[in-house]
Design an enzyme around this catalytic site. Structure first.
Site, PDB file in Angstrom:
ATOM      1  N   MET A   1      -3.231  -7.632   2.580  1.00 49.30           N
ATOM      2  CA  MET A   1      -2.899  -7.487   1.149  1.00 49.30           C
ATOM      3  C   MET A   1      -3.295  -8.725   0.344  1.00 49.30           C
ATOM      4  O   MET A   1      -2.673  -9.026  -0.677  1.00 49.30           O
ATOM      5  CB  MET A   1      -1.403  -7.174   0.975  1.00 49.30           C
ATOM      6  CG  MET A   1      -1.031  -5.831   1.587  1.00 49.30           C
ATOM      7  SD  MET A   1       0.722  -5.469   1.520  1.00 49.30           S
ATOM      8  CE  MET A   1       1.309  -6.323   2.973  1.00 49.30           C
TER       9      MET A   1
ATOM     10  N   ASP B   1       0.264   8.062   3.577  1.00 46.49           N
ATOM     11  CA  ASP B   1       0.062   6.946   2.658  1.00 46.49           C
ATOM     12  C   ASP B   1      -1.376   6.860   2.170  1.00 46.49           C
ATOM     13  O   ASP B   1      -2.272   7.509   2.694  1.00 46.49           O
ATOM     14  CB  ASP B   1       0.421   5.635   3.363  1.00 46.49           C
ATOM     15  CG  ASP B   1       1.905   5.348   3.283  1.00 46.49           C
ATOM     16  OD1 ASP B   1       2.605   6.078   2.567  1.00 46.49           O
ATOM     17  OD2 ASP B   1       2.358   4.390   3.939  1.00 46.49           O
TER      18      ASP B   1
ATOM     19  N   LYS C   1       1.400   4.473  -2.813  1.00 44.00           N
ATOM     20  CA  LYS C   1       2.148   3.603  -3.714  1.00 44.00           C
ATOM     21  C   LYS C   1       1.173   2.745  -4.488  1.00 44.00           C
ATOM     22  O   LYS C   1       0.507   1.894  -3.921  1.00 44.00           O
ATOM     23  CB  LYS C   1       3.088   2.695  -2.910  1.00 44.00           C
ATOM     24  CG  LYS C   1       4.356   3.401  -2.486  1.00 44.00           C
ATOM     25  CD  LYS C   1       5.121   2.589  -1.474  1.00 44.00           C
ATOM     26  CE  LYS C   1       4.873   3.106  -0.085  1.00 44.00           C
ATOM     27  NZ  LYS C   1       5.562   2.378   0.968  1.00 44.00           N
TER      28      LYS C   1
HETATM   29  N1  SAH Z   1       0.509  -0.940   8.494  1.00 42.42           N
HETATM   30  C1  SAH Z   1      -0.838  -1.366   8.150  1.00 42.42           C
HETATM   31  C2  SAH Z   1      -0.832  -2.457   7.097  1.00 42.42           C
HETATM   32  C3  SAH Z   1      -0.262  -2.020   5.764  1.00 42.42           C
HETATM   33  S1  SAH Z   1      -0.396  -3.270   4.541  1.00 42.42           S
HETATM   34  C4  SAH Z   1      -1.568  -1.793   9.433  1.00 42.42           C
HETATM   35  O1  SAH Z   1      -0.931  -2.003  10.460  1.00 42.42           O
HETATM   36  O2  SAH Z   1      -2.802  -1.897   9.386  1.00 42.42           O
HETATM   37  C5  SAH Z   1      -1.892  -2.824   3.735  1.00 42.42           C
HETATM   38  C6  SAH Z   1      -2.979  -3.849   4.037  1.00 42.42           C
HETATM   39  O3  SAH Z   1      -3.509  -3.618   5.336  1.00 42.42           O
HETATM   40  C7  SAH Z   1      -4.184  -3.783   3.126  1.00 42.42           C
HETATM   41  O4  SAH Z   1      -3.950  -4.490   1.917  1.00 42.42           O
HETATM   42  C8  SAH Z   1      -5.231  -4.473   3.963  1.00 42.42           C
HETATM   43  O5  SAH Z   1      -5.064  -5.861   3.965  1.00 42.42           O
HETATM   44  C9  SAH Z   1      -4.879  -3.964   5.349  1.00 42.42           C
HETATM   45  N2  SAH Z   1      -5.649  -2.781   5.763  1.00 42.42           N
HETATM   46  C10 SAH Z   1      -5.153  -1.609   6.191  1.00 42.42           C
HETATM   47  N3  SAH Z   1      -6.152  -0.777   6.571  1.00 42.42           N
HETATM   48  C11 SAH Z   1      -7.302  -1.463   6.380  1.00 42.42           C
HETATM   49  C12 SAH Z   1      -8.685  -1.162   6.601  1.00 42.42           C
HETATM   50  N4  SAH Z   1      -9.095   0.005   7.091  1.00 42.42           N
HETATM   51  N5  SAH Z   1      -9.589  -2.109   6.308  1.00 42.42           N
HETATM   52  C13 SAH Z   1      -9.215  -3.307   5.827  1.00 42.42           C
HETATM   53  N6  SAH Z   1      -7.939  -3.642   5.593  1.00 42.42           N
HETATM   54  C14 SAH Z   1      -6.994  -2.731   5.877  1.00 42.42           C
END
Ligand code: SAH
Length: 263
Positions: free
Chosen positions: A182, A48, A70
Site C-alpha cells: 500500500m 475484494d 473499498k
Molecule cells: N492480503 C493482501 C494484501 C492486501 S493490502 C496480500 O496478502 O497480498 C493491498 C496491497 O497489497 C496493495 O496496495 C499492494 O501493495 C499489495 N498487492 C496485492 N496484490 C498485489 C499484486 N497483484 N501486485 C502488486 N501488489 C499487490
C-alpha cells in the site's frame, strides 16, 4: 425461541458458514486447492477489489457474486456493510459463503476483524490461507526476500497505520529486507523517511506493479531516486527495499547464459 436459565435463546439457527479465503496475488494458478474447491461449491462469493477476474471465473457460476471493494476514504462504511452482508447470507439465510480476499486474508486484509465480528454473531468461520503478494510479488520478479549471507530478516510493512497516518519507519529500519504494501502513492515520503532512519541512499529498491498478472511490471531503482520522485509507479504495487534486489539482475544474467548453453 425458548427459555433457558431465564434467557431467551434461538432454538433453530441457520447453519451457514463463512470461509475467509485467500485468492493469491492474481494468477489463478497460484490459488490453493482448498480455495479453488470452496469457490466451486460456494453459494455466495463476496470478493475484494484485488481479486482477479480469472480467479472469479473458476467459482460456481450459479453463485451470487458480490463486489466488496473499498475505495479510499470509505473503508469503514464499506467494512460495516460487508459485515452486515456476511451476517445476512451466512447467518440468516444459512448460505455457504466464501469471503475472498487478495493474497492472504490475514495480511493487511482486515480478515481478523471480519472473523471476530462473525464469531461474536455465532457464525462458524474457517480461515483459508493464501499466497501473499508480499512474498509472491518479489518472487515473481526473481527477488528472494531472504538470501543466505545477504538478508536474514524480512519485514512486511503497511505504508499506513489506522487512521491513515504514515507508519513509523524507525520501528523497522534495521530489518534487512523491507516489503512495503500500500505504499505506491506515498513512496517518496517512505524513501525519505528510510534514508533519515539511516538506510543508505543508494540502497536498491524494486517495485512490482500488478504482480503475478499478465500486466506485471518491475522497476529497479534506489532509495534516493524514489525520494526525489524520479519514477512513476501505479498501485497496486509491492515495494522491496534491500540488497536482495540486486539478485534479480544476477539471476537474469544466469538465466540468459543458461539459454545460450548448447546441449
Ligand atoms: N492480503 C493482501 C494484501 C492486501 S493490502 C496480500 O496478502 O497480498 C493491498 C496491497 O497489497 C496493495 O496496495 C499492494 O501493495 C499489495 N498487492 C496485492 N496484490 C498485489 C499484486 N497483484 N501486485 C502488486 N501488489 C499487490
Amino acid at each position: 425461541l425458548s427459555l433457558s436459565g431465564g434467557r431467551i435463546v434461538p432454538v433453530v439457527r441457520a447453519i451457514g458458514e463463512v470461509f475467509l479465503a485467500g485468492a493469491g496475488p492474481g494468477d489463478p494458478e497460484l490459488l490453493t486447492l482448498r480455495t479453488l474447491r470452496l469457490l466451486q461449491s460456494a453459494d455466495v462469493v463476496i470478493y475484494d477489489r484485488l481479486v482477479s477476474a480469472e480467479v472469479l471465473a473458476l467459482a460456481n457460476p450459479e453463485a451470487e457474486f458480490i463486489y466488496a471493494g473499498k475505495d479510499e476514504g470509505h473503508q469503514n462504511a464499506v467494512q460495516a456493510e460487508i459485515c452486515e452482508l456476511l451476517l445476512d447470507r451466512a447467518g440468516r439465510r444459512g448460505k455457504r459463503v466464501v469471503r475472498l480476499k487478495g493474497g492472504d486474508p490475514f495480511v493487511f486484509g482486515r480478515g481478523a476483524e471480519e472473523m471476530r465480528f462473525l464469531l461474536e454473531a455465532g457464525i462458524t468461520v474457517e480461515v483459508v490461507p493464501g499466497v501473499s503478494s508480499a512474498i509472491a510479488g518479489p518472487a515473481a520478479a526473481n527477488i528472494p526476500v531472504t538470501h543466505r549471507g545477504i538478508a536474514s530478516s524480512v519485514a512486511i510493512v503497511s505504508a499506513r497505520c489506522k487512521g491513515g497516518r504514515l507508519n513509523d519507519w524507525r520501528k523497522v529500519a534495521g530489518v534487512d529486507t523491507l516489503v512495503i504494501l500500500m505504499g505506491a502513492k506515498s513512496r517518496a515520503k517512505i524513501a525519505t523517511s528510510l534514508i533519515e532512519c539511516g538506510r543508505p541512499a543508494d540502497e536498491p529498491v524494486a517495485f512490482i506493479e500488478r504482480a503475478c498478472t499478465p500486466e506485471q511490471r518491475v522497476t529497479e531503482t534506489t532509495l534516493d531516486d524514489v525520494a526525489a520522485s524520479a519514477i512513476e509507479i501505479e498501485a497496486p504495487a509491492v515495494m522491496v527495499v534491500g540488497e536482495v534486489v540486486r539478485l534479480r539482475a544476477e539471476l537474469a544474467d544466469l538465466a540468459r547464459a543458461a539459454m545460450d548453453v548448447e546441449v
